[in-house]
Enzyme design. Structure first.
Site, PDB file in Angstrom:
ATOM      1  CB  SER A  69      33.501  52.021  42.410  1.00  0.00           C
ATOM      2  OG  SER A  69      33.507  50.672  42.809  1.00  0.00           O
ATOM      3  CE  LYS A  73      30.162  49.649  40.875  1.00  0.00           C
ATOM      4  NZ  LYS A  73      30.444  48.250  40.507  1.00  0.00           N
ATOM      5  CG  ASN A  94      30.060  50.479  35.684  1.00  0.00           C
ATOM      6  OD1 ASN A  94      29.318  50.714  34.737  1.00  0.00           O
ATOM      7  ND2 ASN A  94      31.115  49.680  35.586  1.00  0.00           N
ATOM      8  CE1 TYR A 234      41.571  46.004  41.255  1.00  0.00           C
ATOM      9  CE2 TYR A 234      39.263  45.481  40.844  1.00  0.00           C
ATOM     10  CZ  TYR A 234      40.261  46.413  41.062  1.00  0.00           C
ATOM     11  OH  TYR A 234      39.949  47.752  41.119  1.00  0.00           O
ATOM     12  N   GLY A 255      39.074  38.718  39.931  1.00  0.00           N
ATOM     13  CA  GLY A 255      38.286  39.761  39.298  1.00  0.00           C
ATOM     14  C   GLY A 255      39.014  40.636  38.302  1.00  0.00           C
TER      15      GLY A 255
END
Length: 287
Positions: A69, A73, A94, A234, A255
């Site tokens: 991440s 990436k 990813n 998220y 998310g």
């Protein structure tokens, strides 16, 4: 069942900075347990300049692979022996799979985004989307949305190297799809407001919103009842942008769905098994 770690247990890593906020270890560990897969998933804080050593550890410890991440990436691509056409189009990976002393790269972010829309019953084909951001996740969303039949995508990003890279990427996406994609300075408020007014879905693909009371847009009056506001963040579950969108009765999505579906795609690449999403989501909703 509880995983019993033994001499045959294999490792999957999560390489990011920061890594501690991620729900991926919880999600993937649950998936390994529920599918009786002899593996564990651990997060590692990997700063810029440490990626090569982290990737070497995949060979050292004979790992199944890893997720990467931010901020790795795009940086990971030169280290991979093979990567998909999707990674090439997006310019980022990813997911890494270790096969026979070679590293294979995939990008499951875009698939996770589209599948999370489908799971929520959101219509996107032939629609217009405004996407904020030009990083790896944003590029994956843009590319997959263009490939899957979105009619118009309005991309807004800060000026700088990423903006210039996105300009070239948009030209490539336009050549390979029928989607019309435009790129504008994020601080051009008039254009941003116009784009949101003419969009069916607004997506925040930046990290702005992880801190309390911060938002990638300042004028919330463009939000409306028939707009879907999707925040790829998220943690927290409800960002300031989503809170404001609710005030205007817009439909809001965080998310978590994207995390689940991109994670499920990664899980299948490592294990050749389906992730039991319907069992995992209720647990993550409570975390």
């Amino acid at each position: 069942m509880e995983l019993q770690i033994n001499g045959t247990t294999q490792l999957v890593g999560f390489f990011a900075h920061p890594a501690k906020h991620s729900l991926s270890p919880k999600m993937q560990s649950l998936a390994f347990q529920l599918t009786e897969t002899d593996a564990i998933y651990l997060a590692f804080e990997i700063k810029e300049g440490q990626l090569d050593k982290a990737l070497q550890s995949i060979f050292t410890f004979n790992m199944l692979g890893a997720n990467v991440s931010m901020p790795h990436k795009t940086a990971v691509l030169p280290y991979l022996d093979h990567y998909t056409a999707g990674c090439e189009l997006i310019g980022a990976a990813n997911t890494i799979v270790h096969r026979n002393r070679q590293l294979w790269g995939y990008n499951t972010d875009g698939v996770g985004f589209i599948q999370s829309l489908q799971a929520a019953g959101i219509s996107y084909q032939g629609k217009a989307i405004t996407i904020l951001g030009a990083g790896g996740a944003a590029t994956a969303m843009i590319s997959q949305a263009a490939l899957d039949g979105v009619a118009n995508i309005h991309v807004f990003s800060r000026l700088g190297p990423r903006f210039e890279q996105m300009e070239e990427k948009i030209k490539e996406i336009h050549r390979k799809t029928a989607c019309k994609v435009t790129l504008t300075n994020l601080y051009d408020n008039e254009c941003l407001q116009t784009a949101i007014r003419h969009s069916d879905i607004l997506v925040n693909a930046t990290s702005v919103g992880m801190q309390e009371n911060e938002s990638p847009i300042n004028d919330f009056s463009v939000l409306r009842k028939d707009l879907v506001v999707y925040d790829a963040i998220y943690q927290p579950r409800e960002t300031y942008l989503l809170k404001q969108a609710k005030k205007y009765q817009a439909r809001t999505i965080n998310g978590l769905g994207m995390l689940l579906y991109q994670g499920a795609a990664s899980f299948e690449l490592w294990t050749h098994k389906k992730m039991p999403i319907e069992k995992i989501r209720p647990i993550l909703d409570k975390v």
